[in-house]
Design an enzyme around this catalytic site. Structure first.
Site, PDB file in Angstrom:
ATOM      1  N   HIS A 148       2.754   4.849 -10.871  1.00 15.38           N
ATOM      2  CA  HIS A 148       2.221   6.187 -10.540  1.00 15.38           C
ATOM      3  C   HIS A 148       1.904   7.005 -11.791  1.00 15.38           C
ATOM      4  CE1 HIS A 148       2.814   5.601  -6.336  1.00 15.38           C
ATOM      5  NE2 HIS A 148       4.132   5.540  -6.412  1.00 15.38           N
ATOM      6  N   ASP A 185       2.948  -2.834  -4.362  1.00 14.08           N
ATOM      7  CA  ASP A 185       3.897  -1.769  -4.049  1.00 14.08           C
ATOM      8  C   ASP A 185       3.303  -0.999  -2.865  1.00 14.08           C
ATOM      9  OD1 ASP A 185       6.189   0.160  -5.635  1.00 14.08           O
ATOM     10  OD2 ASP A 185       4.794   1.224  -4.315  1.00 14.08           O
ATOM     11  N   HIS A 187       3.085   1.992  -2.211  1.00 11.36           N
ATOM     12  CA  HIS A 187       2.410   3.243  -2.556  1.00 11.36           C
ATOM     13  C   HIS A 187       1.161   2.946  -3.405  1.00 11.36           C
ATOM     14  CE1 HIS A 187       6.769   4.225  -1.951  1.00 11.36           C
ATOM     15  NE2 HIS A 187       6.191   5.039  -1.090  1.00 11.36           N
ATOM     16  N   ASP A 273       8.871  -2.049  -1.547  1.00 14.14           N
ATOM     17  CA  ASP A 273       8.997  -0.938  -0.612  1.00 14.14           C
ATOM     18  C   ASP A 273       8.049  -1.055   0.582  1.00 14.14           C
ATOM     19  OD1 ASP A 273       6.979  -0.546  -2.453  1.00 14.14           O
ATOM     20  OD2 ASP A 273       7.719   1.375  -3.184  1.00 14.14           O
TER      21      ASP A 273
HETATM   22 ZN   LIG Z   1       6.387   2.414  -4.274  1.00 16.89          ZN
END
Ligand SMILES: [Zn+2]
Length: 378
Positions: A148, A185, A187, A273
């Site tokens: 991120h 991931d 996200h 995740d």
């Molecule tokens: Zn994540």
């Protein structure tokens, strides 16, 4: 144990387990907000240390070529981050109570800057080992995560973008011309998208739960700009998908995109995740699903780039299930079976995710429309 067919690098450092994410749960603890301090932040490093300890306890470690991390240099990090960001992280790392990656919900303790440099350095070392041929492939169990972190801003528990640092190192120091990132991931891989938006040398593919985090990025129409046009590929998935939709996405979009781009190295920001027991997202991938994804992507790497692939640890927030998912992935990379099965399979095995639903197929097929853009951009 089965016969080992490949030489697999593995990297962990004790300090990765010393990342101090503070006493908040997800947001900082606050009397006014009614958020009581808690000993285990959702991104507490124990989750990743438990994976490392399972790699050791299972005996898998004996079949891995252990790599050793050194801190990334300032110049390594500055290839992908602004000096102001790097300087702020270093300054806050010197404070008695540490600082924050940048978004106010990503705390790190005193000296946390040094661990961030060590995580980026671990990504570089695993990449160097694979590109040099010292190992065939590698898993870098690094922490804090990185995907991120944007050029000017850390966020989402990420301080420096470890994968981007490794990709830039491969391009500028190891002489590669094309690197692909396949971020699974749960996200969005917003950091690499921001950093390599205009790069013709990096294909950035992100599979993620639609609008999970960040909620304002990761859409299909974000495709890169300038010379990087067509080389950001987002595959936002509806919540609730499991093994089937991820496998379909790899087969229909990710692997064809890699075949079109012909990278010389594949980097996999690997979060766990999207797993069925994760508290921060709502996908349903099981440990056997992560194994299958690993097999698909490593087979593709064999065909496309002489097998050169590096897995870099990102998120994954279930201390129960992450070790199980991670062991399967590393076993698959190493071509070794320890005999330790998914102990949660009797619980999660019948919950769903094995059948591709119509709206999931639709989401993946829509992303497939981006494929011609990759070919044309070459
Ligand atoms: Zn994540």
């Amino acid at each position: 144990m089965t016969d080992q067919t490949t030489r697999t690098g593995y990297l962990w450092n004790t300090l990765y387990g010393w990342v101090d994410t503070g006493s908040g749960g997800l947001a900082p603890s606050s009397v006014a907000a009614g958020l009581q301090p808690i000993s285990h932040h959702v991104a507490h490093p124990d989750t990743k240390r438990r994976l490392h300890e399972l790699v050791v306890a299972s005996g898998l470690i004996e079949h891995l070529h252990e790599l050793s991390a050194s801190p990334a240099s300032r110049a390594d990090v500055l290839r992908v981050h602004d000096a102001a960001h790097v300087d702020r992280i270093i300054a806050e790392g010197a404070q008695p109570k540490g600082g924050d990656a940048g978004d106010g919900v990503s705390p790190f303790g005193q000296g946390g800057d040094a661990i961030a440099f060590l995580a980026a350095g671990g990504a570089i070392e695993a990449t160097r080992a694979v590109v040099s041929g010292e190992v065939d492939r590698a898993y870098a169990l690094i922490n804090p995560p990185g995907h991120h972190a944007e050029r000017a801003l850390g966020r989402g528990f990420c301080i420096f973008n470890n994968t981007a640092v490794a990709a830039a190192y491969a391009l500028e120091e190891l002489g590669l011309e094309r690197v692909a990132i396949v971020d699974w991931d749960v996200h969005h891989g917003n950091g690499a998208q921001d950093i390599f938006w205009e790069s013709p040398q990096v294909l950035n593919i992100s599979l993620h739960q639609n609008r999970c985090f960040p909620s304002d990025s990761g859409f299909r129409d974000e495709n890169g700009g300038g010379e990087g046009a067509g080389r950001s590929v987002n595959i936002p998935l509806p919540p609730g998908g499991g093994n089937a939709v991820y496998e379909y996405a790899l087969e229909q979009v990710v692997i064809p995109a890699l075949e079109a781009f012909e990278p010389q190295l594949i980097l996999v920001p690997c979060g766990f995740d999207a797993a069925i027991m994760d508290p921060l997202a709502r996908m349903m991938v099981r440990a056997d699903g992560f194994r299958r994804l690993t097999r698909l992507i490593t087979d593709a790497a064999e065909r496309i780039c002489d097998g050169r692939i590096v897995f870099l640890q990102e998120g994954g927030y279930s201390p129960y299930y992450v070790p199980c998912c991670g062991l399967g992935v590393i076993e698959e990379l190493a071509g070794v079976t320890t005999g330790i099965a998914d102990a949660y399979e009797p619980i999660v095995g019948a919950m769903g995710g094995d059948e591709l639903l119509a709206h999931e197929r639709e989401a993946v097929d829509a992303a497939g429309a981006l494929l011609p853009g990759i070919t044309a951009a070459r």
